[in-house]
Design a protein around this motif. Structure first.
Motif, PDB file in Angstrom:
ATOM      1  N   ASN A  81      48.991  82.633 -34.466  1.00 58.08           N
ATOM      2  CA  ASN A  81      48.533  83.935 -33.982  1.00 58.08           C
ATOM      3  C   ASN A  81      49.672  84.853 -33.569  1.00 58.08           C
ATOM      4  N   ALA A  82      50.909  84.469 -33.846  1.00 60.94           N
ATOM      5  CA  ALA A  82      52.047  85.284 -33.405  1.00 60.94           C
ATOM      6  C   ALA A  82      52.114  86.611 -34.133  1.00 60.94           C
ATOM      7  N   ILE A  83      51.727  86.624 -35.405  1.00 62.56           N
ATOM      8  CA  ILE A  83      51.821  87.834 -36.217  1.00 62.56           C
ATOM      9  C   ILE A  83      50.485  88.062 -36.912  1.00 62.56           C
ATOM     10  N   SER A  84      49.949  89.261 -36.770  1.00 65.76           N
ATOM     11  CA  SER A  84      48.736  89.637 -37.483  1.00 65.76           C
ATOM     12  C   SER A  84      49.106  90.409 -38.740  1.00 65.76           C
ATOM     13  N   ALA A  85      48.570  89.977 -39.875  1.00 63.21           N
ATOM     14  CA  ALA A  85      48.716  90.733 -41.117  1.00 63.21           C
ATOM     15  C   ALA A  85      47.480  91.598 -41.267  1.00 63.21           C
ATOM     16  N   ILE A  86      47.648  92.907 -41.197  1.00 65.65           N
ATOM     17  CA  ILE A  86      46.526  93.831 -41.199  1.00 65.65           C
ATOM     18  C   ILE A  86      46.421  94.448 -42.587  1.00 65.65           C
ATOM     19  N   PRO A  87      45.368  94.103 -43.338  1.00 71.92           N
ATOM     20  CA  PRO A  87      45.257  94.549 -44.731  1.00 71.92           C
ATOM     21  C   PRO A  87      45.417  96.061 -44.877  1.00 71.92           C
ATOM     22  N   THR A 123      44.174  89.458 -34.507  1.00 74.15           N
ATOM     23  CA  THR A 123      43.268  89.642 -35.629  1.00 74.15           C
ATOM     24  C   THR A 123      44.002  90.265 -36.801  1.00 74.15           C
ATOM     25  N   ASN A 124      43.453  90.077 -37.981  1.00 72.64           N
ATOM     26  CA  ASN A 124      43.947  90.803 -39.150  1.00 72.64           C
ATOM     27  C   ASN A 124      42.909  91.805 -39.648  1.00 72.64           C
ATOM     28  N   LEU A 125      41.910  92.089 -38.804  1.00 74.39           N
ATOM     29  CA  LEU A 125      40.937  93.117 -39.148  1.00 74.39           C
ATOM     30  C   LEU A 125      41.621  94.474 -39.193  1.00 74.39           C
ATOM     31  N   PRO A 126      41.172  95.354 -40.067  1.00 67.81           N
ATOM     32  CA  PRO A 126      41.742  96.704 -40.063  1.00 67.81           C
ATOM     33  C   PRO A 126      41.438  97.401 -38.750  1.00 67.81           C
ATOM     34  N   ALA A 127      42.341  98.274 -38.314  1.00 66.35           N
ATOM     35  CA  ALA A 127      42.154  98.983 -37.052  1.00 66.35           C
ATOM     36  C   ALA A 127      40.933  99.888 -37.107  1.00 66.35           C
ATOM     37  N   SER A 128      40.644 100.429 -38.285  1.00 67.77           N
ATOM     38  CA  SER A 128      39.507 101.318 -38.462  1.00 67.77           C
ATOM     39  C   SER A 128      38.483 100.644 -39.378  1.00 67.77           C
ATOM     40  N   ILE A 129      37.271 100.444 -38.862  1.00 62.80           N
ATOM     41  CA  ILE A 129      36.220  99.781 -39.623  1.00 62.80           C
ATOM     42  C   ILE A 129      35.385 100.831 -40.361  1.00 62.80           C
ATOM     43  N   PRO A 130      35.119 100.642 -41.660  1.00 55.77           N
ATOM     44  CA  PRO A 130      34.314 101.622 -42.399  1.00 55.77           C
ATOM     45  C   PRO A 130      32.944 101.828 -41.762  1.00 55.77           C
ATOM     46  N   VAL A 131      32.453 103.054 -41.813  1.00 53.54           N
ATOM     47  CA  VAL A 131      31.136 103.369 -41.276  1.00 53.54           C
ATOM     48  C   VAL A 131      30.069 102.692 -42.128  1.00 53.54           C
ATOM     49  N   ILE A 132      29.060 102.121 -41.473  1.00 52.28           N
ATOM     50  CA  ILE A 132      27.920 101.583 -42.220  1.00 52.28           C
ATOM     51  C   ILE A 132      26.688 102.399 -41.849  1.00 52.28           C
ATOM     52  N   GLY A 159      26.760  94.024 -53.775  1.00 45.43           N
ATOM     53  CA  GLY A 159      26.797  95.451 -53.513  1.00 45.43           C
ATOM     54  C   GLY A 159      25.821  95.940 -52.469  1.00 45.43           C
ATOM     55  N   ILE A 160      25.141  95.029 -51.801  1.00 44.60           N
ATOM     56  CA  ILE A 160      24.107  95.446 -50.854  1.00 44.60           C
ATOM     57  C   ILE A 160      24.678  95.835 -49.491  1.00 44.60           C
ATOM     58  N   GLY A 161      25.944  95.450 -49.226  1.00 40.62           N
ATOM     59  CA  GLY A 161      26.569  95.834 -47.965  1.00 40.62           C
ATOM     60  C   GLY A 161      26.929  94.684 -47.044  1.00 40.62           C
ATOM     61  N   LYS A 162      27.018  93.471 -47.590  1.00 42.96           N
ATOM     62  CA  LYS A 162      27.309  92.294 -46.761  1.00 42.96           C
ATOM     63  C   LYS A 162      28.686  92.382 -46.114  1.00 42.96           C
ATOM     64  N   THR A 163      29.680  92.806 -46.894  1.00 40.96           N
ATOM     65  CA  THR A 163      31.053  92.858 -46.379  1.00 40.96           C
ATOM     66  C   THR A 163      31.175  93.872 -45.246  1.00 40.96           C
ATOM     67  N   ARG A 164      30.614  95.058 -45.435  1.00 38.74           N
ATOM     68  CA  ARG A 164      30.700  96.079 -44.384  1.00 38.74           C
ATOM     69  C   ARG A 164      29.984  95.637 -43.116  1.00 38.74           C
ATOM     70  N   LEU A 165      28.858  94.977 -43.282  1.00 40.43           N
ATOM     71  CA  LEU A 165      28.125  94.478 -42.116  1.00 40.43           C
ATOM     72  C   LEU A 165      28.954  93.422 -41.388  1.00 40.43           C
ATOM     73  N   ALA A 166      29.549  92.501 -42.138  1.00 34.52           N
ATOM     74  CA  ALA A 166      30.372  91.466 -41.520  1.00 34.52           C
ATOM     75  C   ALA A 166      31.572  92.071 -40.798  1.00 34.52           C
ATOM     76  N   LEU A 167      32.189  93.091 -41.390  1.00 34.01           N
ATOM     77  CA  LEU A 167      33.313  93.778 -40.736  1.00 34.01           C
ATOM     78  C   LEU A 167      32.886  94.397 -39.415  1.00 34.01           C
ATOM     79  N   ARG A 172      33.098  93.792 -33.379  1.00 35.38           N
ATOM     80  CA  ARG A 172      32.479  93.699 -32.054  1.00 35.38           C
ATOM     81  C   ARG A 172      33.140  92.612 -31.210  1.00 35.38           C
ATOM     82  N   TRP A 173      33.574  91.533 -31.887  1.00 30.82           N
ATOM     83  CA  TRP A 173      34.095  90.362 -31.181  1.00 30.82           C
ATOM     84  C   TRP A 173      35.620  90.341 -31.138  1.00 30.82           C
ATOM     85  N   ARG A 174      36.241  91.454 -31.488  1.00 29.93           N
ATOM     86  CA  ARG A 174      37.696  91.508 -31.627  1.00 29.93           C
ATOM     87  C   ARG A 174      38.425  91.003 -30.379  1.00 29.93           C
ATOM     88  N   HIS A 175      37.865  91.253 -29.200  1.00 30.52           N
ATOM     89  CA  HIS A 175      38.539  90.896 -27.950  1.00 30.52           C
ATOM     90  C   HIS A 175      37.941  89.649 -27.284  1.00 30.52           C
TER      91      HIS A 175
END
Length: 311
Positions: A81-87, A123-132, A159-167, A172-175
């Motif tokens: 967890n020392a370094i986060s790779a942020i896509p 985390t390696n989540l992007p700082a900005s999450i796409p709007v769903i 294509g139904i939106g699973k990835t955006r929902l998971a993001l 929500r749990w980032r912290h």
């Protein structure tokens, strides 16, 4: 500029270019050490790949995978967890250094504000999450299910939106997990034996030639508390299921969220079936505008023509 950094048993000395573990010198490559100092000096923000390449290899053209090699060496020393790779953005040093510093504030304990300033979610989540659009209820239900179940799959058509929902749910749990929230995209892989290897790469886990990768990953995660999201699993179901079973058995504080067109069919899996965006119950303008399908349509229409108004 700080000269000495301490992270538990590890001490890093800039001027001497030394790393000590339990007061014993540990060898690490010169480039890895250069990269470590750059990330430490810029630990308050994400450093882009191009900036890192320019700072660590000045005047030299090198392949981008050199960054992955050097960050892996640092993670082996300081932990996954020392370094986060942020896509799409770069890398960020996420540990909080403690102990002495080179300036006069060395003997002062950090203030609450200082800790909050330097603390960053692992985390390696992007700082900005796409709007769903039209998924408020789905997001709330999946978040609630994650509090009840350690293995959850969002299942639905392509294509139904699973990835955006998971993001959105993961953000929500980032912290909330001591060892972070980590995203693994499996869409680019076609061989099942690469699933555990990719998880190991994202988490900075060193694999062994003598043991199955899934077993090594599960053992490494045993003491950790984290959320691991596996995206696009449908074409690698058997390998993903093997990894999920191993991790859920070995690591009781790890929660696994997957997105897939088909269930993993593991013994501990719970399913959330994602349906298409809803349509309005009536044809009134207010009801139509409030429906999920219309919200997405309006957003796309405004992107093409900002003057668009639903009527």
């Amino acid at each position: 500029m700080r000269d000495i950094f301490r992270f538990g048993r590890v001490e890093i000395r800039r001027q001497e270019r030394l790393i000590l573990v339990d007061h014993e010198t540990v060898k690490i490559g010169a480039r890895a050490l250069d990269l470590l100092f750059v990330l430490l000096d810029h630990r308050d923000h994400v450093v882009s790949k191009n900036e890192l390449l320019d700072l660590v290899w000045p005047g030299i053209v090198v392949e981008e995978n050199n960054l992955q090699v050097q960050t892996s060496a640092i993670r082996k020393l300081l932990g996954p967890n020392a370094i986060s790779a942020i896509p799409g953005r770069g890398y960020k040093f996420t540990l909080i250094p403690t102990g002495e510093v080179a300036d006069e504030s060395a003997h002062l304990p950090p203030t609450t504000d200082d800790r909050q300033t330097h603390a960053a979610p692992m985390t390696n989540l992007p700082a900005s999450i796409p709007v769903i659009y039209g998924r408020r209820s789905d997001e709330a239900q999946v978040a609630a299910l994650l509090q009840q179940h350690r293995v959850l799959s969002i299942v639905g058509a392509g294509g139904i939106g699973k990835t955006r929902l998971a993001l959105a749910v993961a953000a929500r749990w980032r912290h909330d997990y001591a060892d972070g929230v980590w995203w693994v995209d499996l869409s680019k892989f076609s061989q099942g034996d690469l699933v555990a290897c990719e998880v190991a790469r994202v988490l900075g886990i060193a694999l062994s030639a003598s043991r199955p990768a899934a077993e090594v990953v599960a053992d490494a995660l045993r003491p950790l508390s984290l959320l691991l999201v596996l995206d696009n699993c449908e074409h690698l179901l058997e390998a993903v299921a093997t990894l999920v079973d191993a991790v859920s058995l070995a690591a009781p504080r790890v929660t696994l969220l997957s997105t897939t067109q088909e269930p993993l069919r593991t013994s501990t899996e719970h399913l959330y079936r994602l349906d298409v965006l809803g349509l309005a119950a009536s044809s009134t303008l207010a009801d139509v505008a409030d429906s999920g399908a219309a919200q997405l349509f309006i957003a796309r229409a405004k992107a093409a023509d900002p003057r668009f108004e639903l009527q």
